[in-house]
Design a protein around this motif. Sequence first.
Motif, mmCIF file in Angstrom:
data_model
loop_
_atom_site.group_PDB
_atom_site.id
_atom_site.type_symbol
_atom_site.label_atom_id
_atom_site.label_comp_id
_atom_site.label_asym_id
_atom_site.label_seq_id
_atom_site.Cartn_x
_atom_site.Cartn_y
_atom_site.Cartn_z
ATOM 1 N N ALA A 159 0.826 -1.207 0.000
ATOM 2 C CA ALA A 159 0.000 0.000 0.000
ATOM 3 C C ALA A 159 0.859 1.256 0.000
ATOM 4 O O ALA A 159 0.501 2.276 -0.610
ATOM 5 N N SER A 160 2.013 1.193 0.677
ATOM 6 C CA SER A 160 2.895 2.359 0.767
ATOM 7 C C SER A 160 3.803 2.505 -0.447
ATOM 8 O O SER A 160 4.479 3.530 -0.604
ATOM 9 N N GLY A 161 3.857 1.511 -1.307
ATOM 10 C CA GLY A 161 4.712 1.561 -2.480
ATOM 11 C C GLY A 161 6.118 1.072 -2.251
ATOM 12 O O GLY A 161 6.949 1.088 -3.178
ATOM 13 N N GLU A 162 6.419 0.600 -1.024
ATOM 14 C CA GLU A 162 7.774 0.099 -0.757
ATOM 15 C C GLU A 162 8.030 -1.242 -1.444
ATOM 16 O O GLU A 162 9.177 -1.598 -1.705
ATOM 17 N N LEU A 163 6.982 -2.003 -1.696
ATOM 18 C CA LEU A 163 7.091 -3.250 -2.445
ATOM 19 C C LEU A 163 6.069 -3.252 -3.567
ATOM 20 O O LEU A 163 5.021 -2.613 -3.461
ATOM 21 N N ARG A 164 6.388 -3.988 -4.619
ATOM 22 C CA ARG A 164 5.472 -4.141 -5.738
ATOM 23 C C ARG A 164 5.121 -5.624 -5.907
ATOM 24 O O ARG A 164 5.937 -6.497 -5.628
ATOM 25 N N VAL A 194 11.636 -11.867 -2.897
ATOM 26 C CA VAL A 194 11.511 -11.273 -1.563
ATOM 27 C C VAL A 194 10.717 -12.214 -0.657
ATOM 28 O O VAL A 194 9.719 -12.804 -1.082
ATOM 29 N N VAL A 195 11.174 -12.337 0.584
ATOM 30 C CA VAL A 195 10.417 -12.998 1.643
ATOM 31 C C VAL A 195 9.907 -11.919 2.587
ATOM 32 O O VAL A 195 10.690 -11.101 3.092
ATOM 33 N N ARG A 229 14.426 -4.774 5.486
ATOM 34 C CA ARG A 229 13.603 -3.570 5.576
ATOM 35 C C ARG A 229 12.444 -3.886 6.507
ATOM 36 O O ARG A 229 11.982 -5.030 6.577
ATOM 37 N N SER A 230 11.924 -2.871 7.204
ATOM 38 C CA SER A 230 10.823 -3.147 8.128
ATOM 39 C C SER A 230 9.989 -1.893 8.367
ATOM 40 O O SER A 230 10.462 -0.766 8.196
ATOM 41 N N LYS A 269 15.840 -8.019 1.328
ATOM 42 C CA LYS A 269 16.134 -7.228 0.140
ATOM 43 C C LYS A 269 16.121 -8.140 -1.085
ATOM 44 O O LYS A 269 16.478 -9.319 -0.996
ATOM 45 N N PRO A 270 15.683 -7.625 -2.236
ATOM 46 C CA PRO A 270 15.655 -8.468 -3.439
ATOM 47 C C PRO A 270 17.015 -9.100 -3.715
ATOM 48 O O PRO A 270 18.045 -8.413 -3.733
#
Length: 355
Positions: A23-28, A113-114, A139-140, A152-153
């Motif tokens: 929702a925040s755009g940090e992940l796609r 990503v996990v 990241r958190s 991280k990817p």
Amino acid sequence: MIPAGFSAPAPDVALDALFVPFASGELRWPEDGRVLFLRARDGFRLRELARPGWLCVQGFKPFAEALQRSGLNVGEVATDERFPLVLVLPPRQRDEMRALFAQALQHVAPGGVVLACVPNAEGAKSAEGDLMRLAGPLRSVSKHKCRVFWTKPGAPVDVAVRDEWLALDAPREIAPGLVSRPGLFAWNRIDAASALLAEHLPDDLHGRVADLGAGYGYLSTQVVARCPRVTALDLYEAEARALEPARMNLAKAVADCGREIAVATHWHDVTRGLPQRYDAIVSNPPFHQGRADLPDLGRAFIGAAADALLPHGRLWLVANRHLPYEATLAERFGIVRAVTVQAGFKIIEASGVRT
């Protein structure tokens, strides 16, 4: 009246928080739409976001059935399958959690990503530290009193630690002749209530017997050892991870007793009823999910037992002393006998099923 498939309502906070980075755009979301969700739980946000390429893995039968009723794809992941995104709702027990993180990293594709989420009150800090030990800096974010953290990817995986933690899920010996695995009920010991019931089992139980909520099979092994007239034994357990150690324990018990017994294990939600009729039923029924006491769960087990017993059948039950099962027992059985009350537990024999 207990509805079929009764279970506690699932809190959605961890599930909702899990999706915050998107929702925040940090992940796609992965371009190919393929997502693996380990220990998936049904909920509004999952139903809203899930796509046909998602695979949900859930070993607790009522939760797996809830996912299926919502139209989600539920199954097992193949050994060689890899996904660009692996979602995890980790369990509380640490060895089980570490094994699950190792499985997640085993199934994440290169560059994938996990992502995991743990409520703060359920060990979020240590869980984040464990994933970091496997996959390096994370990241958190914090949301809904939960910690959401992800690799991280393409993060390099500590393969030695991963393989060590994968082995934590294997059945292990916890007492002479008994194996279990982390995360099961009383997984590393013989439960005191079940041991008390075993001590009081009569040797005249006979014919086909069922063990409801069998766990890793301790009580069933005692039926085999103490009741020589039992010819068939069915174990019913909602947690799929318990079935492998239960089979191992029962195989040894049958071999040790020196007689033929037809033994079967069933991944089954007892509150939905049983598919067969029985001469006797034994049970140390669950009465909680998570931290919530749910005596209605035990009442549902009593109802399922009464429905499945033959007219001459008997129920042998152990429960914590404070649990209010007597009214339900009196409604379903003509004879209810308190065998003993000690060490905070009560043993009850019920017979004369009311139809």
